[in-house]
Motif scaffolding. Structure first.
Motif, PDB file in Angstrom:
ATOM      1  N   THR A 170      84.633 177.220 129.042  1.00  0.00           N
ATOM      2  CA  THR A 170      84.635 176.620 130.069  1.00  0.00           C
ATOM      3  C   THR A 170      83.596 177.370 130.911  1.00  0.00           C
ATOM      4  O   THR A 170      83.902 178.552 131.544  1.00  0.00           O
ATOM      5  CB  THR A 170      85.950 176.320 131.030  1.00  0.00           C
ATOM      6  N   VAL A 171      82.447 176.751 131.212  1.00  0.00           N
ATOM      7  CA  VAL A 171      81.543 177.362 132.206  1.00  0.00           C
ATOM      8  C   VAL A 171      81.614 176.882 133.657  1.00  0.00           C
ATOM      9  O   VAL A 171      81.613 175.489 133.871  1.00  0.00           O
ATOM     10  CB  VAL A 171      80.111 177.282 131.799  1.00  0.00           C
ATOM     11  N   SER A 172      81.727 177.751 134.648  1.00  0.00           N
ATOM     12  CA  SER A 172      82.099 176.924 135.979  1.00  0.00           C
ATOM     13  C   SER A 172      80.838 176.875 137.021  1.00  0.00           C
ATOM     14  O   SER A 172      80.853 176.012 137.637  1.00  0.00           O
ATOM     15  CB  SER A 172      83.056 178.182 136.772  1.00  0.00           C
ATOM     16  N   TRP A 173      80.023 177.564 136.646  1.00  0.00           N
ATOM     17  CA  TRP A 173      78.452 177.563 137.147  1.00  0.00           C
ATOM     18  C   TRP A 173      77.387 178.263 136.390  1.00  0.00           C
ATOM     19  O   TRP A 173      77.795 179.152 135.740  1.00  0.00           O
ATOM     20  CB  TRP A 173      78.558 177.991 138.653  1.00  0.00           C
ATOM     21  N   ALA A 174      76.094 177.699 136.788  1.00  0.00           N
ATOM     22  CA  ALA A 174      75.180 178.669 136.141  1.00  0.00           C
ATOM     23  C   ALA A 174      74.062 178.355 136.801  1.00  0.00           C
ATOM     24  O   ALA A 174      73.565 177.355 137.502  1.00  0.00           O
ATOM     25  CB  ALA A 174      74.874 178.084 134.609  1.00  0.00           C
ATOM     26  N   ARG A 175      72.923 179.302 136.775  1.00  0.00           N
ATOM     27  CA  ARG A 175      71.781 179.321 137.684  1.00  0.00           C
ATOM     28  C   ARG A 175      70.419 180.025 137.051  1.00  0.00           C
ATOM     29  O   ARG A 175      70.908 181.013 136.440  1.00  0.00           O
ATOM     30  CB  ARG A 175      71.868 179.675 139.155  1.00  0.00           C
ATOM     31  N   PHE A 176      69.312 179.749 137.156  1.00  0.00           N
ATOM     32  CA  PHE A 176      68.292 180.015 136.752  1.00  0.00           C
ATOM     33  C   PHE A 176      67.844 181.235 137.961  1.00  0.00           C
ATOM     34  O   PHE A 176      68.291 181.124 138.935  1.00  0.00           O
ATOM     35  CB  PHE A 176      66.984 179.315 136.791  1.00  0.00           C
ATOM     36  N   THR A 177      67.335 182.632 137.431  1.00  0.00           N
ATOM     37  CA  THR A 177      66.771 183.486 138.588  1.00  0.00           C
ATOM     38  C   THR A 177      65.624 182.872 138.981  1.00  0.00           C
ATOM     39  O   THR A 177      64.988 182.065 138.279  1.00  0.00           O
ATOM     40  CB  THR A 177      66.846 184.821 137.724  1.00  0.00           C
ATOM     41  N   PRO A 178      65.268 183.293 140.241  1.00  0.00           N
ATOM     42  CA  PRO A 178      63.895 182.996 140.708  1.00  0.00           C
ATOM     43  C   PRO A 178      62.769 183.003 139.877  1.00  0.00           C
ATOM     44  O   PRO A 178      61.898 181.966 139.804  1.00  0.00           O
ATOM     45  CB  PRO A 178      63.624 183.640 141.993  1.00  0.00           C
TER      46      PRO A 178
END
Length: 195
Positions: free
Chosen positions: A144-152
């Motif tokens: 389960t992945v709760s969140w993910a983001r690209f770096t700038p």
């Protein structure tokens, strides 16, 4: 004998269909457009100046995840398949993935060339050109992945595997994920320029 009370008035007729309501609004980074996410199939894209509303076609059910590019020119949504629209062709979406899995988060990278999608059983990056298979994060064995983001800079992705800590995976060169043991509920990346 006492008189009977007058009959109660009849209730108004029920509408043939329930009214459509906005579940959420998602602004482009430049604030030029907003996507209205409805509780029924369909998305509406509005310009800030109110000049040009566009209805996005192709959705068979309400969207579970929606993203808008920084410039507001492209919109992606999951409603079964993963779809991508150009604002210039709102009735002709491109199918990036016919069965991407359950997703509750989508995000474009800085230049709109890639799309990050996560959900309970999937974390992947798709090319918005549709020219290659998706890149599965964490080797595809995430849980389960709760969140993910690209770096700038768009060169890495940070994501949290529920209860296992934050993982940072490079998207260029060595893609070996680096994992911390710390739990994080949200991540925010920022760039600071010191003159």
């Amino acid at each position: 004998p006492p008189e009977a009370p007058p009959p109660a008035p009849a209730p108004p007729p029920a509408p043939a269909t329930a009214p459509t309501r906005a579940r959420a609004h998602l602004w482009s980074a430049d604030s030029s457009r907003v996507v209205v996410i409805r509780d029924t199939p369909g998305l509406l894209v509005r310009r800030r100046d109110g000049r040009d509303d566009r209805e996005l076609g192709g959705l068979a059910r309400p969207a579970t995840a929606v993203a808008i590019s920084r410039d507001g020119a492209r919109i992606a949504a999951v409603a079964g398949p993963l779809l991508l629209w150009s604002i210039e062709r709102p009735d002709a979406p491109t199918v990036l993935d016919a069965d991407p899995g359950d997703m509750d988060h989508l995000e474009f990278d800085r230049d709109g060339a890639r799309l990050l999608g996560t959900g309970p059983t999937v974390a992947a990056i798709w090319s918005t050109a549709g020219d290659r298979a998706p890149t599965l994060l964490g080797g595809g064995l995430l849980g389960t992945v709760s969140w993910a983001r690209f770096t700038p800079d768009g060169q890495r992705v940070a994501f949290d595997r529920l209860g296992e800590g934050v993982t940072i995976q490079s998207l260029v060169g060595d893609a070996t994920p680096l994992t911390s043991a710390d739990r994080v509920s949200r991540a925010c990346f920022c760039s600071v320029r010191i003159a």
